[in-house]
Enzyme design. Structure first.
Site, PDB file in Angstrom:
ATOM      1  N   SER A  88       0.605  -1.151  -0.725  1.00 23.67           N
ATOM      2  CA  SER A  88      -0.304  -0.336   0.148  1.00 23.67           C
ATOM      3  C   SER A  88       0.881   1.512   0.200  1.00 23.67           C
ATOM      4  O   SER A  88       1.866   0.867  -1.117  1.00 23.67           O
ATOM      5  CB  SER A  88      -1.181  -0.145   1.465  1.00 23.67           C
ATOM      6  OG  SER A  88      -2.223   1.234   0.818  1.00 23.67           O
ATOM      7  N   HIS A 237      -7.206  -5.966  -0.151  1.00 21.59           N
ATOM      8  CA  HIS A 237      -6.083  -5.061   0.016  1.00 21.59           C
ATOM      9  C   HIS A 237      -5.197  -5.764   1.404  1.00 21.59           C
ATOM     10  O   HIS A 237      -3.848  -5.395   0.449  1.00 21.59           O
ATOM     11  CB  HIS A 237      -7.002  -3.738   0.609  1.00 21.59           C
ATOM     12  CG  HIS A 237      -5.492  -2.767   0.218  1.00 21.59           C
ATOM     13  ND1 HIS A 237      -4.492  -2.529  -0.815  1.00 21.59           N
ATOM     14  CD2 HIS A 237      -4.959  -1.623   1.871  1.00 21.59           C
ATOM     15  CE1 HIS A 237      -3.780  -1.404  -0.702  1.00 21.59           C
ATOM     16  NE2 HIS A 237      -3.669  -1.201   0.949  1.00 21.59           N
TER      17      HIS A 237
END
Length: 261
Positions: A88, A237
């Site tokens: 991320s 994610h």
């Protein structure tokens, strides 16, 4: 003294080096599962990003400045060549390190992020964090009761609460909440560079996540022409936490193909 808080495992001379970089609101503990799976074959340097964990606070968010602080640490530790795994926000900063100091980076693994600008998606998280009265709570359960008014997902709240700690002066967040909130528009900007990074790069996408999409491929190839993409099915994610075995296997296979024997 380094402005970056870090830990090293296990520090054996002949092993190649891997650097792990966590994402927004996280700390070096977030990638401990990957670390445990890598230490057999690699020396692993795990860090707290600036304004996260036990690393130094800064005055403004900057991809270049974050990258520079980590580059300075790597130089101070006398690590001539490293490979980087970033998730991320940590993936974006890993990209910046490779683009700014390509001679230091053997290869890159970028988990579920692209070098593109994103629309704001953390408004609820910021609202929830700001709603927690740190001067009044007496436990993590108290904090959770405030967080859940804005953040419905229990897993997200659990992740955020890992960065809540208590000392003799009360309760605090390990991350620099005022700065991250103020500079959020910078955090979601795209990554720029005059020259691509030509080293081997692996982008790993979580199937159910919308952070890494087909329309990002053009930008990825412009900055990382020697890149490939892999997908981990049935995960979002947080692919390294949801499917750790598959994620680690994918990374190890990539490293074995790209690192010098």
């Amino acid at each position: 003294m380094s402005k970056i808080h870090y830990q090293i495992y296990p520090l054996e001379e002949k092993k190649p080096w891997v650097v792990l970089i966590h994402g927004l609101f996280g700390s070096l503990d977030n990638l401990s599962g990957l670390r445990r799976g890598l230490v057999k074959d690699y020396n692993v340097l795990t860090i707290d990003l600036p304004d996260h964990g036990k690393s130094a606070r800064t005055t403004k968010f900057s991809f270049d400045e974050n990258a520079l602080l980590i580059i300075e640490l790597i130089k101070r530790l006398k690590l001539e060549k490293i490979s980087i795994i970033g998730h991320s926000l940590g993936g974006k900063i890993a990209m910046k390190i490779a683009l700014n100091a390509p001679e230091m980076v053997e290869c890159l693994v970028i988990m579920d992020i692209a070098p593109v600008a994103y629309l704001p998606r953390h408004d609820a998280v910021f609202s929830g964090l700001q709603s927690v009265p740190l001067d009044k709570i007496t436990s993590r359960q108290d904090a959770d009761s405030f967080l859940k008014q804005s953040v419905e997902e229990a897993s997200t709240r659990q992740f955020l609460l890992k960065s809540l700690y208590q000392d003799e002066n009360g309760w605090h967040w390990y991350f620099n909440l005022p700065l991250l909130k103020r500079d959020y528009a910078e955090i979601i900007q795209e990554i720029y560079a005059d020259t691509p990074y030509y080293g081997p790069t692996l982008f790993i996408k979580g199937e159910l996540s919308d952070y890494l999409l087909p329309q990002h491929r053009e930008k990825i190839l412009a900055l990382f022409p020697n890149s490939q993409s892999k997908l981990i099915g049935g995960t979002g994610h947080w692919l390294h936490a949801e499917k750790p075995t598959i994620c680690l296997k994918m990374i190890n296979l990539f490293f074995k193909k790209t690192m010098p024997s």
